[in-house]
Motif scaffolding. Structure first.
Motif, PDB file in Angstrom:
ATOM      1  N   PRO A  15     -18.688   1.586 -21.352  1.00  0.00           N
ATOM      2  CA  PRO A  15     -19.714   2.460 -21.906  1.00  0.00           C
ATOM      3  C   PRO A  15     -19.632   2.430 -23.435  1.00  0.00           C
ATOM      4  N   VAL A  16     -20.761   2.694 -24.074  1.00  0.00           N
ATOM      5  CA  VAL A  16     -20.810   2.687 -25.541  1.00  0.00           C
ATOM      6  C   VAL A  16     -21.354   4.014 -26.059  1.00  0.00           C
ATOM      7  N   ALA A  17     -20.946   4.335 -27.277  1.00  0.00           N
ATOM      8  CA  ALA A  17     -21.442   5.540 -27.946  1.00  0.00           C
ATOM      9  C   ALA A  17     -22.906   5.352 -28.322  1.00  0.00           C
ATOM     10  N   HIS A  18     -23.635   6.415 -28.338  1.00  0.00           N
ATOM     11  CA  HIS A  18     -25.001   6.411 -28.832  1.00  0.00           C
ATOM     12  C   HIS A  18     -24.963   6.012 -30.312  1.00  0.00           C
ATOM     13  N   GLY A  19     -25.928   5.224 -30.752  1.00  0.00           N
ATOM     14  CA  GLY A  19     -25.994   4.888 -32.176  1.00  0.00           C
ATOM     15  C   GLY A  19     -26.102   6.134 -33.037  1.00  0.00           C
ATOM     16  N   PHE A  20     -26.887   7.107 -32.570  1.00  0.00           N
ATOM     17  CA  PHE A  20     -27.040   8.336 -33.340  1.00  0.00           C
ATOM     18  C   PHE A  20     -25.767   9.184 -33.338  1.00  0.00           C
ATOM     19  N   LEU A  21     -24.928   9.037 -32.328  1.00  0.00           N
ATOM     20  CA  LEU A  21     -23.625   9.712 -32.351  1.00  0.00           C
ATOM     21  C   LEU A  21     -22.800   9.165 -33.502  1.00  0.00           C
ATOM     22  N   THR A  22     -22.688   7.855 -33.579  1.00  0.00           N
ATOM     23  CA  THR A  22     -21.909   7.236 -34.649  1.00  0.00           C
ATOM     24  C   THR A  22     -22.483   7.619 -36.005  1.00  0.00           C
ATOM     25  N   LEU A  23     -23.794   7.555 -36.133  1.00  0.00           N
ATOM     26  CA  LEU A  23     -24.459   7.936 -37.383  1.00  0.00           C
ATOM     27  C   LEU A  23     -24.168   9.396 -37.742  1.00  0.00           C
ATOM     28  N   SER A  24     -24.173  10.274 -36.743  1.00  0.00           N
ATOM     29  CA  SER A  24     -23.958  11.703 -37.003  1.00  0.00           C
ATOM     30  C   SER A  24     -22.535  12.020 -37.445  1.00  0.00           C
ATOM     31  N   LEU A  25     -21.625  11.075 -37.287  1.00  0.00           N
ATOM     32  CA  LEU A  25     -20.237  11.284 -37.716  1.00  0.00           C
ATOM     33  C   LEU A  25     -20.028  10.993 -39.201  1.00  0.00           C
TER      34      LEU A  25
END
Length: 152
Positions: free
Chosen positions: A59-69
Protein backbone atom coordinates in the motif's frame (compact mmCIF):
# COMPACT_ATOMS: atom_id res chain seq x y z
CA UNK A 1 17.60 22.14 13.33
CA UNK A 2 18.55 25.47 11.80
CA UNK A 3 17.37 28.64 13.51
CA UNK A 4 17.34 31.89 11.51
CA UNK A 5 16.30 35.34 12.72
CA UNK A 6 13.64 36.94 10.52
CA UNK A 7 15.82 39.98 9.81
CA UNK A 8 18.67 37.66 8.73
CA UNK A 9 16.51 35.55 6.39
CA UNK A 10 17.54 37.41 3.18
CA UNK A 11 21.16 36.36 3.81
CA UNK A 12 20.11 32.72 3.34
CA UNK A 13 18.46 33.18 -0.05
CA UNK A 14 19.52 30.43 -2.48
CA UNK A 15 20.75 28.15 0.33
CA UNK A 16 19.60 24.92 1.93
CA UNK A 17 18.30 26.07 5.32
CA UNK A 18 17.48 22.75 6.93
CA UNK A 19 16.74 19.06 6.74
CA UNK A 20 14.24 17.23 8.92
CA UNK A 21 14.84 13.95 10.70
CA UNK A 22 13.38 10.82 9.10
CA UNK A 23 9.68 10.09 9.70
CA UNK A 24 8.14 6.65 9.19
CA UNK A 25 4.88 6.60 7.25
CA UNK A 26 3.03 3.72 8.89
CA UNK A 27 -0.12 2.04 7.66
CA UNK A 28 -1.88 3.56 10.69
CA UNK A 29 -1.00 7.06 9.45
CA UNK A 30 -2.22 6.18 5.95
CA UNK A 31 -5.48 4.77 7.36
CA UNK A 32 -6.06 7.85 9.54
CA UNK A 33 -5.60 10.10 6.51
CA UNK A 34 -7.98 7.95 4.47
CA UNK A 35 -10.56 8.19 7.26
CA UNK A 36 -10.11 11.97 7.59
CA UNK A 37 -10.46 12.61 3.85
CA UNK A 38 -12.82 9.83 2.81
CA UNK A 39 -10.28 8.57 0.24
CA UNK A 40 -10.33 4.81 0.85
CA UNK A 41 -8.94 3.73 -2.52
CA UNK A 42 -7.62 0.18 -2.19
CA UNK A 43 -4.02 1.10 -3.09
CA UNK A 44 -3.91 2.96 0.23
CA UNK A 45 -5.96 0.88 2.66
CA UNK A 46 -6.31 -2.72 1.42
CA UNK A 47 -2.94 -4.12 2.51
CA UNK A 48 -3.37 -7.64 1.13
CA UNK A 49 -4.73 -6.52 -2.23
CA UNK A 50 -2.03 -3.84 -2.56
CA UNK A 51 0.69 -6.43 -1.88
CA UNK A 52 -0.69 -8.59 -4.70
CA UNK A 53 -2.00 -6.10 -7.27
CA UNK A 54 -0.43 -2.67 -6.76
CA UNK A 55 2.60 -1.83 -8.89
CA UNK A 56 4.58 -1.02 -5.72
CA UNK A 57 3.92 -4.38 -4.06
CA UNK A 58 2.60 -2.58 -0.98
CA UNK A 59 0.00 0.00 0.00
CA UNK A 60 1.10 3.59 -0.60
CA UNK A 61 0.45 6.89 1.13
CA UNK A 62 -1.87 9.37 -0.50
CA UNK A 63 0.08 12.05 -2.37
CA UNK A 64 -1.83 14.68 -0.43
CA UNK A 65 -0.86 12.97 2.84
CA UNK A 66 2.81 13.35 2.00
CA UNK A 67 2.23 16.92 0.85
CA UNK A 68 0.34 17.74 4.06
CA UNK A 69 3.38 16.71 6.12
CA UNK A 70 5.43 19.65 4.79
CA UNK A 71 4.60 21.92 7.78
CA UNK A 72 5.49 19.21 10.31
CA UNK A 73 8.70 18.15 8.57
CA UNK A 74 9.85 21.69 7.79
CA UNK A 75 9.28 22.84 11.38
CA UNK A 76 11.69 20.08 12.40
CA UNK A 77 14.18 21.19 9.73
CA UNK A 78 14.30 24.93 10.43
CA UNK A 79 12.71 27.72 12.34
CA UNK A 80 12.50 31.46 11.80
CA UNK A 81 12.73 33.42 15.04
CA UNK A 82 11.18 36.82 15.59
CA UNK A 83 7.81 36.84 13.82
CA UNK A 84 4.62 37.29 15.83
CA UNK A 85 3.00 34.68 13.59
CA UNK A 86 3.85 32.40 10.69
CA UNK A 87 1.11 31.70 8.17
CA UNK A 88 1.07 28.92 5.58
CA UNK A 89 0.45 31.10 2.53
CA UNK A 90 0.09 28.33 -0.04
CA UNK A 91 2.02 26.75 -2.89
CA UNK A 92 3.25 27.87 -6.27
CA UNK A 93 4.25 24.48 -7.68
CA UNK A 94 3.77 20.89 -6.56
CA UNK A 95 4.94 17.62 -8.08
CA UNK A 96 4.55 14.10 -6.68
CA UNK A 97 7.19 12.08 -8.59
CA UNK A 98 7.18 8.89 -6.49
CA UNK A 99 4.81 6.99 -4.22
CA UNK A 100 5.60 6.47 -0.53
CA UNK A 101 5.14 2.81 0.39
CA UNK A 102 3.67 2.01 3.79
CA UNK A 103 6.53 1.67 6.28
CA UNK A 104 8.88 3.98 4.33
CA UNK A 105 10.91 6.75 5.93
CA UNK A 106 10.71 10.28 4.52
CA UNK A 107 12.40 13.59 5.29
CA UNK A 108 12.35 17.12 3.92
CA UNK A 109 15.16 19.29 2.68
CA UNK A 110 14.32 22.99 2.63
CA UNK A 111 15.90 25.61 0.37
CA UNK A 112 15.07 29.32 0.67
CA UNK A 113 14.34 30.58 -2.84
CA UNK A 114 13.18 34.13 -2.18
CA UNK A 115 12.27 36.64 0.54
CA UNK A 116 10.16 39.73 -0.08
CA UNK A 117 8.84 42.48 2.16
CA UNK A 118 5.11 42.65 1.45
CA UNK A 119 4.65 45.72 3.63
CA UNK A 120 6.02 47.04 6.95
CA UNK A 121 4.40 44.16 8.89
CA UNK A 122 4.70 41.14 6.55
CA UNK A 123 7.50 39.18 4.90
CA UNK A 124 6.82 36.50 2.28
CA UNK A 125 9.32 33.64 1.98
CA UNK A 126 9.34 31.15 -0.88
CA UNK A 127 10.86 27.75 -0.10
CA UNK A 128 11.60 24.74 -2.22
CA UNK A 129 10.82 21.62 -0.22
CA UNK A 130 11.93 18.22 -1.43
CA UNK A 131 10.59 15.20 0.46
CA UNK A 132 12.84 12.24 -0.17
CA UNK A 133 12.13 8.58 0.47
CA UNK A 134 14.93 6.64 2.16
CA UNK A 135 16.46 4.22 -0.33
CA UNK A 136 14.62 5.59 -3.37
CA UNK A 137 16.02 7.55 -6.32
CA UNK A 138 13.00 9.80 -6.90
CA UNK A 139 11.56 12.15 -4.28
CA UNK A 140 7.98 11.84 -3.07
CA UNK A 141 7.32 15.60 -3.29
CA UNK A 142 8.93 18.62 -4.86
CA UNK A 143 7.03 21.74 -3.85
CA UNK A 144 7.45 25.48 -3.84
CA UNK A 145 5.74 26.51 -0.63
CA UNK A 146 5.11 29.97 0.80
CA UNK A 147 5.33 31.24 4.37
CA UNK A 148 4.07 34.65 5.41
CA UNK A 149 5.84 36.02 8.49
CA UNK A 150 4.02 38.70 10.48
CA UNK A 151 6.28 41.09 12.36
CA UNK A 152 5.45 41.91 15.99
Amino acid sequence: MTSIALEDLPNHKGKIVGQSPWKTISQDIIQAFADATGDHQWIHVDVERAKKEAPWGAPVAHGFLTLSLIPQLNQQAMTVTGPAATINYGMNKVRLPAAVKSGSDIRSTVELLDVQDVDEKRVLATYKTVIEIKGEDKPAVVAENLAMYVKP
